[in-house]
Design an enzyme around this catalytic site. Structure first.
Site, PDB file in Angstrom:
ATOM      1  N   TRP A  34       0.833  -1.203   0.000  1.00  9.24           N
ATOM      2  CA  TRP A  34       0.000   0.000   0.000  1.00  9.24           C
ATOM      3  C   TRP A  34       0.866   1.250   0.000  1.00  9.24           C
ATOM      4  O   TRP A  34       1.395   1.641   1.048  1.00  9.24           O
ATOM      5  CB  TRP A  34      -0.907   0.014   1.235  1.00  9.24           C
ATOM      6  CG  TRP A  34      -1.854  -1.134   1.285  1.00  9.24           C
ATOM      7  CD1 TRP A  34      -3.067  -1.213   0.666  1.00  9.24           C
ATOM      8  CD2 TRP A  34      -1.678  -2.376   1.983  1.00  9.24           C
ATOM      9  NE1 TRP A  34      -3.650  -2.439   0.934  1.00  9.24           N
ATOM     10  CE2 TRP A  34      -2.825  -3.165   1.731  1.00  9.24           C
ATOM     11  CE3 TRP A  34      -0.666  -2.906   2.782  1.00  9.24           C
ATOM     12  CZ2 TRP A  34      -2.990  -4.436   2.261  1.00  9.24           C
ATOM     13  CZ3 TRP A  34      -0.826  -4.167   3.306  1.00  9.24           C
ATOM     14  CH2 TRP A  34      -1.970  -4.925   3.044  1.00  9.24           C
ATOM     15  N   GLN A  44     -13.749   1.258  -1.616  1.00  5.85           N
ATOM     16  CA  GLN A  44     -13.777  -0.160  -1.266  1.00  5.85           C
ATOM     17  C   GLN A  44     -15.031  -0.468  -0.461  1.00  5.85           C
ATOM     18  O   GLN A  44     -15.663   0.428   0.093  1.00  5.85           O
ATOM     19  CB  GLN A  44     -12.554  -0.537  -0.409  1.00  5.85           C
ATOM     20  CG  GLN A  44     -11.249  -0.553  -1.176  1.00  5.85           C
ATOM     21  CD  GLN A  44     -10.117  -1.174  -0.366  1.00  5.85           C
ATOM     22  OE1 GLN A  44     -10.178  -1.255   0.856  1.00  5.85           O
ATOM     23  NE2 GLN A  44      -9.081  -1.602  -1.065  1.00  5.85           N
ATOM     24  N   ALA A  73     -13.118 -11.986   6.814  1.00  2.00           N
ATOM     25  CA  ALA A  73     -13.083 -10.600   6.339  1.00  2.00           C
ATOM     26  C   ALA A  73     -12.887 -10.636   4.828  1.00  2.00           C
ATOM     27  O   ALA A  73     -12.371 -11.611   4.283  1.00  2.00           O
ATOM     28  CB  ALA A  73     -11.946  -9.833   7.000  1.00  2.00           C
TER      29      ALA A  73
HETATM   30  N1  DAH Z   1      -7.460  -4.450   2.429  1.00  2.00           N
HETATM   31  C1  DAH Z   1      -6.974  -5.220   1.309  1.00  2.00           C
HETATM   32  C2  DAH Z   1      -6.458  -4.293   0.216  1.00  2.00           C
HETATM   33  O1  DAH Z   1      -6.856  -3.175   0.162  1.00  2.00           O
HETATM   34  C3  DAH Z   1      -8.050  -6.101   0.750  1.00  2.00           C
HETATM   35  C4  DAH Z   1      -8.433  -7.208   1.693  1.00  2.00           C
HETATM   36  C5  DAH Z   1      -7.821  -8.442   1.570  1.00  2.00           C
HETATM   37  C6  DAH Z   1      -9.377  -6.991   2.674  1.00  2.00           C
HETATM   38  C7  DAH Z   1      -8.151  -9.470   2.414  1.00  2.00           C
HETATM   39  C8  DAH Z   1      -9.733  -8.029   3.551  1.00  2.00           C
HETATM   40  C9  DAH Z   1      -9.107  -9.268   3.398  1.00  2.00           C
HETATM   41  O2  DAH Z   1     -10.625  -7.877   4.512  1.00  2.00           O
HETATM   42  O3  DAH Z   1      -9.451 -10.278   4.245  1.00  2.00           O
HETATM   43  O4  DAH Z   1      -5.632  -4.694  -0.550  1.00  2.00           O
END
Ligand code: DAH
Length: 348
Positions: free
Chosen positions: A157, A217, A316
């Site tokens: 990120w 998101q 999640a």
């Molecule tokens: N937060 C991650 C992203 O932005 C995406 C994600 C992956 C969210 C796995 C989740 C998870 O809750 O279990 O790349």
């Protein structure tokens, strides 16, 4: 009282003609007035013709004044004509048979439409929608999600860091909606939890057809006794069917995200070509379309939230709204969505 002079007469008939012009209601009235005043038989012409009968010493001045009056009347006539033509003056100028001026209708932004679609499905599946802050603390965006400083996973990120206003902790623009998992658990001492979290996220990265520095998101979090990977799969399977059609299958492949174990990447089978077209615009011939990340909430995170990880488990998931919108709406460049071009937006 002395008799009115010829010059007084000009002034009188000028005033009268102007008054009558003001009464004109439509183009017929105007034409009648023109003939009567400025026409060949009109009063102004008659005055010009009468010059010869006047005493020689006033002829020149009289002629000058009549000419001035005629010019004034001609321009008053032109103004009156223009007024009547633009409908300023007469009730007659309203033509109810002309097509109306179209009113521009507003509409929902294409991303809003898809975000609502996504949330509608999860609402039906029992998830409550909650929102969290876009300006986030380092610890919620990373640390509490098991992404410590200097951990290589941070490179997933690229981050917009904000000024360190309170020196205790660095602030940033959240790079994902996952921090709301932590915030919500901290505020809710006892499961069950079932939430969907929509919201904007920010990435400090170069833009291209599939990357934007701002994106939306939707995050999912479910915590309860006895939740398994099968519940995750069932939930996303049902979601995929409601979004992309009743025949959709999903595939889960292992992937790494620090806050889940196991972590998965979820794809749906191509709804356009079933993998039969080599240059399919949706799946590029692979038959599968990568849509989101998910997994089972890491036991450390469950414990840090104050829940007993031997009793409670959870799943999640996090998905990008633009990515899903592009697939559903056939948009090939993500940058269109927030470029604010009417020609693009008015198609939806
Ligand atoms: N937060 C991650 C992203 O932005 C995406 C994600 C992956 C969210 C796995 C989740 C998870 O809750 O279990 O790349």
């Amino acid at each position: 009282m002395s008799e009115a002079t010829p010059l007084d007469m000009i002034k009188t008939s000028l005033d009268q003609a102007k008054q009558r012009l003001e009464l004109a209601q439509d183009s017929d009235d105007l034409e009648a007035w023109r003939l009567e005043v400025l026409g060949r038989q009109g009063s102004v012409t008659a005055m010009m013709r009468g010059i010869g009968e006047l005493p020689p010493e006033i002829r020149k001045e009289f002629g000058k004044q009549v000419n001035l009056a005629r010019k004034q009347l001609e321009s008053a006539y032109e103004d009156a004509t223009a007024n009547i033509n633009t409908g300023n003056h007469s009730s007659d100028a309203l033509d109810a048979t002309l097509p109306g001026t179209p009113t521009l209708r507003g509409g929902l932004h294409p991303i809003t439409v898809v975000r609502r679609q996504i949330l509608d499905v999860f609402t039906r599946l029992g998830f409550t929608t909650v929102e969290g802050p876009e300006v986030e603390q380092d610890s919620y965006n990373f640390g509490k999600l098991r992404i410590p400083a200097d951990h290589p996973a941070r490179d997933m990120w690229d981050t917009f860091w904000l000024n360190e206003q309170n020196s205790d902790e660095k602030l940033l623009l959240r790079t994902h909606t996952s921090p709301m998992q932590i915030r919500y658990m901290e505020d809710h001492p006892t499961p069950p939890i079932r939430i969907a979290v929509p919201g904007r996220c920010y990435r400090y990265e170069a833009t291209d057809a599939t990357h934007e520095w701002m994106l939306e998101q939707v995050e999912l979090l479910a915590i309860d006794k006895g939740i398994t990977l099968a519940n995750l799969k069932g939930t996303l399977q049902e979601w995929a069917r409601q979004m992309f059609g009743a025949k959709r299958k999903i595939m889960m492949r292992h992937s790494y995200f620090p806050f889940v174990e196991p972590g998965v990447e979820v794809a749906i089978d191509c709804f356009k070509c079933d993998g039969s077209e080599r240059d399919c615009g949706i799946c590029r011939g692979s038959g599968w379309l990568e849509l989101l990340g998910a997994g089972m909430v890491h036991p450390d995170i469950i414990r840090d939230a104050g829940y007993d990880p031997t009793i409670y488990t959870g799943f999640a998931a996090g998905m990008g709204v633009e990515r899903i919108a592009m697939v559903l709406q056939g948009v090939t460049d993500i940058r269109h969505y927030h470029s604010n071009r009417f020609s693009f937006l008015s198609q939806f």
